[in-house]
Design an enzyme around this catalytic site. Structure first.
Site, short mmCIF file in Angstrom:
data_model
loop_
_atom_site.label_atom_id
_atom_site.label_comp_id
_atom_site.label_asym_id
_atom_site.label_seq_id
_atom_site.Cartn_x
_atom_site.Cartn_y
_atom_site.Cartn_z
N ALA A 1 -4.41 -6.97 -7.08
CA ALA A 1 -4.79 -6.24 -5.99
C ALA A 1 -6.48 -5.94 -6.69
CB ALA A 1 -4.33 -6.22 -4.89
N LYS A 2 -7.48 -5.57 -5.76
CA LYS A 2 -8.20 -4.19 -5.94
C LYS A 2 -8.98 -4.17 -5.17
CE LYS A 2 -9.65 -2.92 -10.43
NZ LYS A 2 -8.42 -2.33 -11.29
N GLY A 3 -9.96 -3.25 -5.36
CA GLY A 3 -10.57 -3.07 -4.15
C GLY A 3 -11.24 -1.77 -4.39
#
Ligand code: NAD
Length: 415
Positions: A99-101
């Site tokens: 994931a990334k954000g």
């Protein structure tokens, strides 16, 4: 960024003979969330930011990835980085997805209370789609252990005491021993393996590094401790070199005091970007993306490149290095020491247990050696370079896990 990661993905997908549809399935994030982050400035003005969380793949476990604060962050960028996390966690065989954000804010223009408020408002927006068994956040560009502590605190208000929702926390708040140096230590292990493949060890090997922050400084320190000679180091302000070896502990002390390696008296100054083509056995880009390109890859003099930074080599740069026979240990393997010790932190948190530094180091070494060996094995099996091999390994592990979780009438083939 998306284009480059797609290029590397597709090369590996060709080796695995994946169908177009299955490629699309593996590339598409399981969930993309965009939240409005409205807060107030210290002087009472309204502040409006957008936060993103791209959850790419959870076939192998809870999703894992950084949270960055950057004004140019957008959904496309976060999606590319989330995908890379999926392949990276699989390469080191962590029980995680990717994931990334981030939040499209500029922390240089915000006070600490303003950043604290923005972080908490973001957590409020994503609190039901993150968690120790769902999606675990970590520091990334412009975020640090303090931001991770705010996230843990805010999330715990809704879900009860939950240190496992973030990694990279302060040691006082259930962080892990050895996390700070973990990426640099992983870089050292990869370098020693790459040398061993040529029948060499670190003794007397010359090394040039771009970047002397968390990753670069720890990598340089550990390399020098093992007999390597650090002959050139560059950062955002310039470089410092010494052909018989810089005194790395002294340089670390100097850089910590001055925020740069420039002005260090134990070496001579040079123009920072020249470090990429430095006359050294090994080049370690540990700062920025896209620094080895079609314009300078032909002039790289090192025989081994260890990609400590994320995405330091463009696809054209990669092809040139391959043609010239340079060994490139790719980012998704070379800098995976950080996510590996993040996994240890999470494992300690959910067990309410603590490991000492020695145990963290031993376990990290074991996992990095296994991962390097597995990538080397795939490279031999398919007669491909280490980057393609790392992608093949990561994608194959994810694809197989995803298929094992469901029954399809016509399951897609994985080569
Ligand atoms: P950092 O902010 O601690 O250090 C960055 C270093 O890069 C500094 O020395 C800075 O001066 C230098 N730099 C910045 N701009 C430069 C320029 N134009 N030319 C030369 N040097 C420049 O960052 P870090 O945590 O050490 O991360 C470095 C790289 O490693 C990044 O690509 C990051 O994404 C990647 N990475 C970090 C970790 C980690 O655990 N910290 C894990 C995986 C990957």
């Amino acid at each position: 960024m998306l284009e480059e990661s797609l290029y590397y993905f597709n090369r590996a997908a060709d080796v695995l003979d994946l169908s177009e549809t299955y490629r699309k399935v593996l590339q598409t994030p399981v969930r993309t969330v965009k939240v409005e982050v409205v807060t107030e400035s210290d002087s009472g003005e309204l502040l409006s930011h957008i936060g993103y969380r791209v959850q790419h793949n959870q076939a192998r476990g809870p999703m894992k990835g950084g949270l960055r604060f950057h004004p140019t962050l957008n959904e496309e960028h976060a999606t590319a980085l989330a995908g890379l996390m999926t392949w990276k966690t699989a390469v080191v065989n962590m029980p995680f997805g990717g994931a990334k954000g981030g939040i499209n804010c500029d922390p240089a223009k915000l006070s600490l209370p303003e950043l604290d408020a923005i972080t908490r408002r973001f957590v409020e927006g994503v609190k039901d789609i993150i968690g120790p068994a769902v999606d675990i956040l970590a520091p990334d560009v412009n975020t640090n252990s303090r931001v991770m502590a705010w996230i843990m605190d805010e999330y715990s208000k809704y879900h009860g005491f939950s240190p496992g929702v973030v990694t990279g926390k302060p040691l006082d708040l259930f962080g892990s021993e050895g996390r700070e140096e973990a990426t640099g230590r992983g870089v050292l292990i990869c370098l020693e393996q790459a040398l061993a493949d040529n029948g060499q060890n670190l003794d007397g090997v010359s090394v040039a590094l771009q970047g002397f922050g968390n990753v670069g400084s720890h990598a340089a320190r550990l390399i020098a401790e093992r007999g390597g000679i650090v002959v050139a180091v560059a950062d955002h302000l310039g470089g410092v070199e010494r052909s018989d070896g810089l005194d790395v502990p002294e340089l670390v002390t100097y850089a910590n005091e001055h925020g740069t390696v420039t002005g260090f008296r134990g070496g001579s100054a040079f123009d920072g970007p020249e470090v990429i083509t430095w006359n050294a056995d090994v080049l370690i880009p540990a700062a920025l993306g896209n620094v080895i390109t079609k314009d300078n890859a032909g002039d790289v003099r090192a025989a081994i490149v260890i990609e400590a930074a994320n995405g330091p080599t463009t696809p054209e740069g990669h092809e040139i290095l391959q043609r010239r026979g340079v060994t490139v240990v790719p980012d998704i393997l070379a800098n995976a020491g950080g996510v590996t010790v993040s996994y240890f932190e999470w494992a300690q948190n959910i067990q309410r247990f603590r490991w000492d530094h020695q145990r963290v180091t031993q376990e990290l070494e074991k996992i990095m050696l296994e991962a390097y060996g597995a990538v080397r094995g795939v490279a031999k099996e398919h007669k491909v370079d280490l980057r393609t091999a790392a992608f093949v390994l990561g994608i194959r592990r994810v694809a197989r896990a995803a298929l094992a979780r469901r029954t399809f009438r016509n399951p897609p083939a994985i080569g």
